[in-house]
Design an enzyme around this catalytic site. Structure first.
Site, PDB file in Angstrom:
ATOM      1  N   TYR A   1       4.581  -2.810  19.194  1.00  0.00           N
ATOM      2  CA  TYR A   1       5.044  -3.362  17.904  1.00  0.00           C
ATOM      3  C   TYR A   1       5.484  -4.814  18.096  1.00  0.00           C
ATOM      4  O   TYR A   1       5.027  -5.716  17.392  1.00  0.00           O
ATOM      5  CB  TYR A   1       6.209  -2.547  17.344  1.00  0.00           C
ATOM      6  CG  TYR A   1       7.026  -3.299  16.322  1.00  0.00           C
ATOM      7  CD1 TYR A   1       8.304  -3.792  16.635  1.00  0.00           C
ATOM      8  CD2 TYR A   1       6.506  -3.566  15.065  1.00  0.00           C
ATOM      9  CE1 TYR A   1       9.030  -4.513  15.711  1.00  0.00           C
ATOM     10  CE2 TYR A   1       7.239  -4.292  14.131  1.00  0.00           C
ATOM     11  CZ  TYR A   1       8.501  -4.764  14.470  1.00  0.00           C
ATOM     12  OH  TYR A   1       9.226  -5.502  13.558  1.00  0.00           O
TER      13      TYR A   1
ATOM     14  N   LYS B   1       3.952  -8.696  16.735  1.00  0.00           N
ATOM     15  CA  LYS B   1       4.716  -9.799  16.139  1.00  0.00           C
ATOM     16  C   LYS B   1       4.480 -11.083  16.929  1.00  0.00           C
ATOM     17  O   LYS B   1       4.313 -12.159  16.355  1.00  0.00           O
ATOM     18  CB  LYS B   1       6.216  -9.463  16.117  1.00  0.00           C
ATOM     19  CG  LYS B   1       6.599  -8.360  15.163  1.00  0.00           C
ATOM     20  CD  LYS B   1       6.312  -8.741  13.710  1.00  0.00           C
ATOM     21  CE  LYS B   1       6.765  -7.662  12.750  1.00  0.00           C
ATOM     22  NZ  LYS B   1       6.435  -7.983  11.346  1.00  0.00           N
TER      23      LYS B   1
ATOM     24  N   ARG C   1      18.489   5.415  25.858  1.00  0.00           N
ATOM     25  CA  ARG C   1      17.124   5.465  25.292  1.00  0.00           C
ATOM     26  C   ARG C   1      16.265   4.481  26.077  1.00  0.00           C
ATOM     27  O   ARG C   1      16.638   3.305  26.213  1.00  0.00           O
ATOM     28  CB  ARG C   1      17.171   5.089  23.813  1.00  0.00           C
ATOM     29  CG  ARG C   1      15.867   5.155  23.077  1.00  0.00           C
ATOM     30  CD  ARG C   1      16.043   4.977  21.569  1.00  0.00           C
ATOM     31  NE  ARG C   1      16.604   3.651  21.240  1.00  0.00           N
ATOM     32  CZ  ARG C   1      16.790   3.235  19.981  1.00  0.00           C
ATOM     33  NH1 ARG C   1      16.540   4.043  18.957  1.00  0.00           N
ATOM     34  NH2 ARG C   1      17.268   2.022  19.747  1.00  0.00           N
TER      35      ARG C   1
ATOM     36  N   SER D   1      10.562 -10.825  14.429  1.00  0.00           N
ATOM     37  CA  SER D   1      11.613  -9.898  14.880  1.00  0.00           C
ATOM     38  C   SER D   1      12.174 -10.376  16.213  1.00  0.00           C
ATOM     39  O   SER D   1      11.442 -10.936  17.035  1.00  0.00           O
ATOM     40  CB  SER D   1      11.004  -8.495  15.058  1.00  0.00           C
ATOM     41  OG  SER D   1      11.869  -7.646  15.783  1.00  0.00           O
TER      42      SER D   1
ATOM     43  N   ASN E   1       0.834  -1.223   0.000  1.00  0.00           N
ATOM     44  CA  ASN E   1       0.000   0.000   0.000  1.00  0.00           C
ATOM     45  C   ASN E   1       0.859   1.260   0.000  1.00  0.00           C
ATOM     46  O   ASN E   1       0.340   2.377   0.103  1.00  0.00           O
ATOM     47  CB  ASN E   1      -0.971  -0.001   1.188  1.00  0.00           C
ATOM     48  CG  ASN E   1      -0.244   0.101   2.528  1.00  0.00           C
ATOM     49  OD1 ASN E   1       0.987   0.210   2.583  1.00  0.00           O
ATOM     50  ND2 ASN E   1      -0.997   0.063   3.615  1.00  0.00           N
TER      51      ASN E   1
HETATM   52  P1  NAD Z   1       9.427  -1.384   5.429  1.00  0.00           P
HETATM   53  O1  NAD Z   1       8.520  -0.436   6.115  1.00  0.00           O
HETATM   54  O2  NAD Z   1      10.490  -0.873   4.529  1.00  0.00           O
HETATM   55  O3  NAD Z   1       8.568  -2.447   4.578  1.00  0.00           O
HETATM   56  C1  NAD Z   1       7.259  -2.813   4.933  1.00  0.00           C
HETATM   57  C2  NAD Z   1       6.398  -2.667   3.678  1.00  0.00           C
HETATM   58  O4  NAD Z   1       5.075  -3.063   3.956  1.00  0.00           O
HETATM   59  C3  NAD Z   1       6.347  -1.226   3.161  1.00  0.00           C
HETATM   60  O5  NAD Z   1       6.610  -1.212   1.774  1.00  0.00           O
HETATM   61  C4  NAD Z   1       4.914  -0.778   3.459  1.00  0.00           C
HETATM   62  O6  NAD Z   1       4.434   0.153   2.500  1.00  0.00           O
HETATM   63  C5  NAD Z   1       4.174  -2.108   3.390  1.00  0.00           C
HETATM   64  N1  NAD Z   1       2.944  -2.187   4.182  1.00  0.00           N
HETATM   65  C6  NAD Z   1       2.783  -1.883   5.498  1.00  0.00           C
HETATM   66  N2  NAD Z   1       1.504  -2.120   5.870  1.00  0.00           N
HETATM   67  C7  NAD Z   1       0.854  -2.603   4.777  1.00  0.00           C
HETATM   68  C8  NAD Z   1      -0.473  -3.037   4.515  1.00  0.00           C
HETATM   69  N3  NAD Z   1      -1.413  -3.003   5.463  1.00  0.00           N
HETATM   70  N4  NAD Z   1      -0.795  -3.478   3.267  1.00  0.00           N
HETATM   71  C9  NAD Z   1       0.158  -3.505   2.293  1.00  0.00           C
HETATM   72  N5  NAD Z   1       1.434  -3.098   2.460  1.00  0.00           N
HETATM   73  C10 NAD Z   1       1.768  -2.658   3.696  1.00  0.00           C
HETATM   74  O7  NAD Z   1      10.054  -2.310   6.567  1.00  0.00           O
HETATM   75  P2  NAD Z   1      11.204  -3.419   6.472  1.00  0.00           P
HETATM   76  O8  NAD Z   1      12.369  -2.932   7.275  1.00  0.00           O
HETATM   77  O9  NAD Z   1      11.404  -3.841   5.065  1.00  0.00           O
HETATM   78  O10 NAD Z   1      10.532  -4.615   7.302  1.00  0.00           O
HETATM   79  C11 NAD Z   1       9.802  -5.617   6.635  1.00  0.00           C
HETATM   80  C12 NAD Z   1       9.220  -6.522   7.709  1.00  0.00           C
HETATM   81  O11 NAD Z   1      10.278  -7.010   8.544  1.00  0.00           O
HETATM   82  C13 NAD Z   1       8.253  -5.793   8.645  1.00  0.00           C
HETATM   83  O12 NAD Z   1       7.173  -6.679   8.960  1.00  0.00           O
HETATM   84  C14 NAD Z   1       9.088  -5.526   9.893  1.00  0.00           C
HETATM   85  O13 NAD Z   1       8.281  -5.493  11.058  1.00  0.00           O
HETATM   86  C15 NAD Z   1      10.012  -6.711   9.903  1.00  0.00           C
HETATM   87  N6  NAD Z   1      11.280  -6.456  10.605  1.00  0.00           N
HETATM   88  C16 NAD Z   1      12.051  -5.388  10.241  1.00  0.00           C
HETATM   89  C17 NAD Z   1      13.253  -5.142  10.933  1.00  0.00           C
HETATM   90  C18 NAD Z   1      14.116  -3.953  10.597  1.00  0.00           C
HETATM   91  O14 NAD Z   1      14.934  -3.538  11.460  1.00  0.00           O
HETATM   92  N7  NAD Z   1      14.008  -3.385   9.416  1.00  0.00           N
HETATM   93  C19 NAD Z   1      13.658  -6.001  11.957  1.00  0.00           C
HETATM   94  C20 NAD Z   1      12.839  -7.085  12.278  1.00  0.00           C
HETATM   95  C21 NAD Z   1      11.646  -7.299  11.585  1.00  0.00           C
HETATM   96  C1  WQD Z   2      20.872   0.043  17.694  1.00  0.00           C
HETATM   97  C2  WQD Z   2      21.819   0.575  18.758  1.00  0.00           C
HETATM   98  C3  WQD Z   2      20.789   2.167  20.238  1.00  0.00           C
HETATM   99  C4  WQD Z   2      20.169   5.240  17.117  1.00  0.00           C
HETATM  100  C5  WQD Z   2      15.241  -1.704  16.423  1.00  0.00           C
HETATM  101  C6  WQD Z   2      13.872  -2.125  16.827  1.00  0.00           C
HETATM  102  C7  WQD Z   2      13.668  -3.593  16.496  1.00  0.00           C
HETATM  103  C8  WQD Z   2      14.005  -3.872  15.042  1.00  0.00           C
HETATM  104  C9  WQD Z   2      15.389  -3.385  14.708  1.00  0.00           C
HETATM  105  C10 WQD Z   2      11.924  -3.944  13.811  1.00  0.00           C
HETATM  106  C11 WQD Z   2      21.169   0.691  20.142  1.00  0.00           C
HETATM  107  C12 WQD Z   2      21.896   2.832  19.413  1.00  0.00           C
HETATM  108  C13 WQD Z   2      20.517   4.068  17.771  1.00  0.00           C
HETATM  109  C14 WQD Z   2      20.806   6.459  17.461  1.00  0.00           C
HETATM  110  C15 WQD Z   2      22.111   5.261  19.092  1.00  0.00           C
HETATM  111  N1  WQD Z   2      13.056  -3.269  14.165  1.00  0.00           N
HETATM  112  N2  WQD Z   2      21.478   4.079  18.734  1.00  0.00           N
HETATM  113  N3  WQD Z   2      21.761   6.416  18.447  1.00  0.00           N
HETATM  114  O1  WQD Z   2      16.887  -0.640  18.878  1.00  0.00           O
HETATM  115  O2  WQD Z   2      18.382  -2.639  18.362  1.00  0.00           O
HETATM  116  O3  WQD Z   2      16.194  -2.402  17.177  1.00  0.00           O
HETATM  117  O4  WQD Z   2      15.444  -1.971  15.042  1.00  0.00           O
HETATM  118  O5  WQD Z   2      11.636  -5.073  14.075  1.00  0.00           O
HETATM  119  O6  WQD Z   2      12.321  -3.909  16.759  1.00  0.00           O
HETATM  120  O7  WQD Z   2      13.761  -1.984  18.235  1.00  0.00           O
HETATM  121  O8  WQD Z   2      18.072  -0.844  16.645  1.00  0.00           O
HETATM  122  O9  WQD Z   2      19.236   0.813  15.248  1.00  0.00           O
HETATM  123  O10 WQD Z   2      17.461   1.641  16.877  1.00  0.00           O
HETATM  124  O11 WQD Z   2      19.671   0.834  17.750  1.00  0.00           O
HETATM  125  O12 WQD Z   2      22.980   5.262  19.983  1.00  0.00           O
HETATM  126  O13 WQD Z   2      20.533   7.554  16.909  1.00  0.00           O
HETATM  127  O14 WQD Z   2      22.216   1.894  18.396  1.00  0.00           O
HETATM  128  O15 WQD Z   2      20.791   2.629  21.584  1.00  0.00           O
HETATM  129  O16 WQD Z   2      22.159   0.387  21.102  1.00  0.00           O
HETATM  130  P1  WQD Z   2      17.417  -1.611  17.887  1.00  0.00           P
HETATM  131  P2  WQD Z   2      18.573   0.688  16.575  1.00  0.00           P
END
Ligand code: NAD
Ligand code: WQD
Length: 339
Positions: A148, A152, A290, A124, A32
């Site tokens: 969040y 998950k 944080r 995650s 979306n």
């Molecule tokens: P992202 O936001 O770049 O990608 C998510 C995509 O899903 C986006 O393109 C968004 O437009 C789309 N989207 C969201 N809600 C939607 C809906 N209702 N219908 C259709 N499309 C929708 O994020 P990402 O970093 O690529 O993460 C992808 C997945 O991995 C997510 O589920 C996220 O929770 C998970 N994840 C990400 C991280 C991270 O640090 N990036 C870590 C662990 C898990």
């Molecule tokens: C990494 C380290 C901060 C920013 C998050 C989400 C997790 C997952 C991955 C979705 C930490 C430090 C960060 C800054 C800093 N996302 N930091 N200054 O918190 O491990 O995980 O992203 O699933 O759910 O919680 O990643 O990149 O935010 O932080 O010092 O400006 O960097 O304290 O130690 P995090 P992060």
């Protein structure tokens, strides 16, 4: 396989689409564009030389998901779509539960109605909450600390119940740690909206002069240098892990697997590595911790190797080098259509 990729226009989804195409899979992406970029998929098509069918739509739209699965003859789903900003989830939990949980329920009902029962789910490491032991193994207690992470965990519980009720489902739940980096071409990468909350994109923007200095959240943690340490994973390694996981679903079953490197780096390690690959200074100031951050979090990645034959191959300098190339070539992310 013919695969429906939800959220495929996002950071991890677009990189995974590129690897899936390289392995001969046929893709339909539904997104979306609330956080992803259609331009990313255009670049994936040009990089791969293969077509991607892109449908703008919401996974909450069960009728749309049913028609897509049926018309496109999808055999499996990789489910990336979801909201992921932890801070936003605290201020607006209802949107996160609606989007992530209700959206996944709609998707799963459509899959059931179309007899499509293979799914890889983006989970995650946040489902583990504060680490009780390190490295984190998949049998670590599950107890998310923010809305969040709870979405998950709820989806994981739903998938576990679904499998118990009907073992004809084939389910892989992949728990990512800290994805960073970009494809080596520099054409696709992470394009966060607004001020990045994650470390690597913020550092990259400081290196590129878009941010003045990095604020390091906490310098008094019980780690090597007092700053927080995490398991950073190259996004292309992560993408390759998804290819391995979806192909392993042919054998059926249900798995919950960490996708990490097993190596932790501190914030100061990341700063030094990025200064080395960019040749730019990263000014920083160490400030208060944080709220909610753990001192240390990293994976035991051995189960992924046992189940999928996957392990991370790219090191920290390659993560930084590829992230820097993307930042330099796309200072305005995908909005810079000239790149
Ligand atoms: P992202 O936001 O770049 O990608 C998510 C995509 O899903 C986006 O393109 C968004 O437009 C789309 N989207 C969201 N809600 C939607 C809906 N209702 N219908 C259709 N499309 C929708 O994020 P990402 O970093 O690529 O993460 C992808 C997945 O991995 C997510 O589920 C996220 O929770 C998970 N994840 C990400 C991280 C991270 O640090 N990036 C870590 C662990 C898990
Ligand atoms: C990494 C380290 C901060 C920013 C998050 C989400 C997790 C997952 C991955 C979705 C930490 C430090 C960060 C800054 C800093 N996302 N930091 N200054 O918190 O491990 O995980 O992203 O699933 O759910 O919680 O990643 O990149 O935010 O932080 O010092 O400006 O960097 O304290 O130690 P995090 P992060």
């Amino acid at each position: 396989m013919r695969i429906l990729v939800t959220g495929g226009a996002g950071y991890i989804g677009s990189h995974t689409c590129l690897e899936l195409l390289a392995c001969g899979h046929e893709l339909v992406v539904v997104d979306n564009f609330c956080n992803g970029h259609e331009e990313a998929l255009g670049r994936v098509e040009r990089l791969s030389g293969k077509p991607v069918t892109v449908v703008e739509g919401d996974i909450q739209d069960r009728a749309l998901m049913t028609s897509l699965l049926r018309e496109k003859g999808s055999e499996a789903v990789i489910h990336f779509a979801g909201l992921k900003a932890v801070g936003d989830s605290v201020s607006d939990p209802l949107s996160f539960y609606t989007n992530n949980v209700f959206g996944t329920i709609s998707l799963l009902e459509a899959m059931r109605d179309c007899d499509v029962r293979k799914i890889v789910f983006s989970s995650s490491a946040t489902v583990y909450g504060d680490p009780r032991w390190l490295p984190i193994t998949e049998n670590h207690p599950l107890r998310a600390k923010n809305p969040y992470g709870t979405t998950k965990l709820v989806i994981e519980d739903l998938l576990r119940d679904l499998y118990r009720s009907d073992s004809s489902w084939a389910i892989a739940m992949l728990r990512y740690f800290n994805p960073v980096g970009a494809h080596e071409s520099g054409r696709i990468g992470e394009d966060p909206k607004g001020v990045p909350t994650n470390l690597m994109p913020f550092i990259a923007q400081v290196a590129n002069g878009r941010r003045d200095e990095l604020r390091i959240w906490g310098g008094d943690y019980p780690t090597r240098d007092g700053t927080g340490e995490r398991d950073y994973n190259h996004v292309v390694d992560l993408a390759e892990g998804h290819v391995a996981a979806i192909e392993a679903l042919e054998a059926g079953g249900m798995s919950e697997v960490n996708l990490g490197t097993g190596t932790a780096y501190t914030v100061l390690d990341m700063v030094r590595a990025f200064e080395e690959v960019s040749g730019r200074p990263i000014p920083y100031k160490i400030v208060e911790r944080r709220p909610g951050d753990a001192a240390s979090c990293f994976a035991d990645p051995s189960l992924a190797e046992q189940r999928f034959g996957w392990r991370a191959r790219r090191g920290l300098l390659e993560m930084c080098r590829d992230h820097w190339r993307w930042e330099q070539q796309n200072p305005d992310g995908y909005r810079d259509r000239s790149a």
